[in-house]
Design a protein around this motif. Sequence first.
Motif, PDB file in Angstrom:
ATOM      1  N   SER A 151       0.835  -1.207   0.000  1.00  0.00           N
ATOM      2  CA  SER A 151       0.000   0.000   0.000  1.00  0.00           C
ATOM      3  C   SER A 151       0.864   1.249   0.000  1.00  0.00           C
ATOM      4  O   SER A 151       0.625   2.188  -0.761  1.00  0.00           O
ATOM      5  N   TRP A 152       1.868   1.261   0.863  1.00  0.00           N
ATOM      6  CA  TRP A 152       2.788   2.409   0.907  1.00  0.00           C
ATOM      7  C   TRP A 152       3.472   2.589  -0.443  1.00  0.00           C
ATOM      8  O   TRP A 152       3.562   3.679  -0.975  1.00  0.00           O
ATOM      9  N   ARG A 153       3.950   1.494  -1.005  1.00  0.00           N
ATOM     10  CA  ARG A 153       4.654   1.544  -2.289  1.00  0.00           C
ATOM     11  C   ARG A 153       3.741   2.054  -3.396  1.00  0.00           C
ATOM     12  O   ARG A 153       4.137   2.859  -4.230  1.00  0.00           O
ATOM     13  N   GLY A 154       2.513   1.600  -3.421  1.00  0.00           N
ATOM     14  CA  GLY A 154       1.585   2.005  -4.463  1.00  0.00           C
ATOM     15  C   GLY A 154       1.091   3.436  -4.313  1.00  0.00           C
ATOM     16  O   GLY A 154       0.874   4.129  -5.304  1.00  0.00           O
ATOM     17  N   LEU A 155       0.928   3.879  -3.073  1.00  0.00           N
ATOM     18  CA  LEU A 155       0.397   5.223  -2.833  1.00  0.00           C
ATOM     19  C   LEU A 155       1.486   6.292  -2.803  1.00  0.00           C
ATOM     20  O   LEU A 155       1.201   7.460  -3.023  1.00  0.00           O
ATOM     21  N   GLY A 156       2.707   5.900  -2.486  1.00  0.00           N
ATOM     22  CA  GLY A 156       3.816   6.849  -2.538  1.00  0.00           C
ATOM     23  C   GLY A 156       4.221   7.483  -1.224  1.00  0.00           C
ATOM     24  O   GLY A 156       5.285   8.079  -1.132  1.00  0.00           O
ATOM     25  N   SER A 157       3.380   7.390  -0.191  1.00  0.00           N
ATOM     26  CA  SER A 157       3.756   7.949   1.109  1.00  0.00           C
ATOM     27  C   SER A 157       2.896   7.319   2.198  1.00  0.00           C
ATOM     28  O   SER A 157       1.823   6.780   1.931  1.00  0.00           O
ATOM     29  N   TRP A 158       3.387   7.425   3.426  1.00  0.00           N
ATOM     30  CA  TRP A 158       2.623   6.912   4.558  1.00  0.00           C
ATOM     31  C   TRP A 158       1.366   7.761   4.783  1.00  0.00           C
ATOM     32  O   TRP A 158       0.321   7.239   5.140  1.00  0.00           O
ATOM     33  N   ASP A 159       1.475   9.060   4.569  1.00  0.00           N
ATOM     34  CA  ASP A 159       0.315   9.948   4.760  1.00  0.00           C
ATOM     35  C   ASP A 159      -0.821   9.595   3.803  1.00  0.00           C
ATOM     36  O   ASP A 159      -1.999   9.748   4.152  1.00  0.00           O
ATOM     37  N   ALA A 160      -0.492   9.135   2.627  1.00  0.00           N
ATOM     38  CA  ALA A 160      -1.519   8.811   1.641  1.00  0.00           C
ATOM     39  C   ALA A 160      -2.348   7.593   2.053  1.00  0.00           C
ATOM     40  O   ALA A 160      -3.476   7.432   1.607  1.00  0.00           O
ATOM     41  N   ILE A 161      -1.795   6.753   2.919  1.00  0.00           N
ATOM     42  CA  ILE A 161      -2.536   5.562   3.357  1.00  0.00           C
ATOM     43  C   ILE A 161      -3.771   5.968   4.161  1.00  0.00           C
ATOM     44  O   ILE A 161      -4.854   5.432   3.984  1.00  0.00           O
ATOM     45  N   THR A 162      -3.607   6.954   5.045  1.00  0.00           N
ATOM     46  CA  THR A 162      -4.738   7.383   5.863  1.00  0.00           C
ATOM     47  C   THR A 162      -5.327   8.716   5.408  1.00  0.00           C
ATOM     48  O   THR A 162      -6.443   9.064   5.792  1.00  0.00           O
ATOM     49  N   GLY A 163      -4.598   9.462   4.586  1.00  0.00           N
ATOM     50  CA  GLY A 163      -5.038  10.801   4.213  1.00  0.00           C
ATOM     51  C   GLY A 163      -5.751  10.914   2.886  1.00  0.00           C
ATOM     52  O   GLY A 163      -6.149  12.005   2.488  1.00  0.00           O
TER      53      GLY A 163
END
Length: 167
Positions: A151-163
């Motif tokens: 998920s982190w790899r696909g979204l590009g950042s940790w913030d994008a996982i919850t944000g």
Amino acid sequence: MLRAPYESGAGPASAFSLKAFERTLSTRPGEALLVRLALLLVAYFFVVRLLRLGESRLPRAWQAAGGVLAVGLALTWAAAEHASAGIQVPVAMTSAVLHVLAMAVWLGGLAALLTLLHRASAQVPAAVVARSSRLAFVSGTVLVATGVYQSWRGLGSWDAITGTTYG
């Protein structure tokens, strides 16, 4: 056959186009799918042979062969999908293979335990249930860890996982 319309965004009827089929088979995902089909054929004969053996405990050579076959099949999923492109490809491929294997172990273990519980005329030994629970816990842990990484790899950042709504 359904890979062609998936990759081109065309309608399902394009799955029957010989040209689209040839184009799909000439790509890396198409090659991985062909390898998967070959491995599934080997797996079929492997399972048929195992059923004929009828032993409760398999010889180590059979266990190793089954493990190699499982890893090979999991590799075809990783090679055909998102893990094989983008950043950190070796880590992503390893993560994807572990994710698929953990899912297979968890679902296979669950199916085996439910079958045993359904067929058992006597009570199932607590050791069997405990071992199955430990295996499910380890598999679940691997699924969560590899899923969060992907998920982190696909979204590009940790913030994008919850944000983000996608995350």
